[in-house]
Design an enzyme around this catalytic site. Structure first.
Site, PDB file in Angstrom:
ATOM      1  N   CYS A  68      53.827  50.414  36.361  1.00  0.00           N
ATOM      2  CA  CYS A  68      52.394  50.331  36.029  1.00  0.00           C
ATOM      3  C   CYS A  68      52.132  50.868  34.618  1.00  0.00           C
ATOM      4  O   CYS A  68      52.324  52.059  34.365  1.00  0.00           O
ATOM      5  CB  CYS A  68      51.618  51.122  37.082  1.00  0.00           C
ATOM      6  SG  CYS A  68      49.906  51.470  36.684  1.00  0.00           S
ATOM      7  N   CYS A  71      49.572  53.664  34.405  1.00  0.00           N
ATOM      8  CA  CYS A  71      50.157  54.877  35.000  1.00  0.00           C
ATOM      9  C   CYS A  71      51.041  55.584  33.980  1.00  0.00           C
ATOM     10  O   CYS A  71      51.015  56.809  33.871  1.00  0.00           O
ATOM     11  CB  CYS A  71      50.995  54.529  36.229  1.00  0.00           C
ATOM     12  SG  CYS A  71      50.088  53.774  37.592  1.00  0.00           S
TER      13      CYS A  71
END
Length: 142
Positions: A68, A71
């Protein structure tokens, strides 16, 4: 002995720490791991379940995955926030790729998602990447 209950993030032992010692680097009575780490620590779903149900100090969890992009951007910011909040809240991470059942169990629809717990209750949740100042401002104070 009065104090705040903290679940060890390594061995899951519940410890009591006097309120005035939370910022002094308390360690687990069983395994000597730091109870108030200054960086975000990766934890397992079992420790999450116990700590979120037990801890008297806010437990803030970053649900993330290595693939991600947002992230990865938020990871260093989350670590900085953990350092600024040491003694006031504990910031931890759960890898949703490694622990896929957690997302469904907690109703997480997107990552990164932060959820804050204290005294067995979910206090708040927020999805989307945030900068250190936003994270620090968002975290409830114990």
């Amino acid at each position: 002995m009065a104090g705040k209950k903290l679940t060890c993030l390594k061995c899951a032992q519940v410890n009591r720490v006097p309120f005035d010692k939370l910022g002094d680097g308390p360690k687990c009575g069983s395994c000597a791991a730091p109870l108030m780490p200054s960086k975000a620590v990766e934890i397992t779903p079992a420790i999450l379940t116990k700590a979120s149900a037990t801890d008297d100090v806010p437990l803030v969890v970053d649900f993330w995955a290595p693939w991600c992009g947002p992230c990865k951007m938020m990871g260093p910011e989350f670590d900085k926030a953990a350092g600024q909040l040491a003694g006031k809240a504990r910031l931890v991470k759960v890898n949703t790729q490694t622990h896929q059942s957690v997302s469904g169990k907690l109703g997480i629809r997107g990552i990164p998602t932060m959820i804050a717990w204290q005294n067995g209750r979910e206090l708040k949740r927020q999805s989307g990447a945030m900068k250190v100042g936003q994270i620090v401002g968002w975290v409830p104070r114990g």
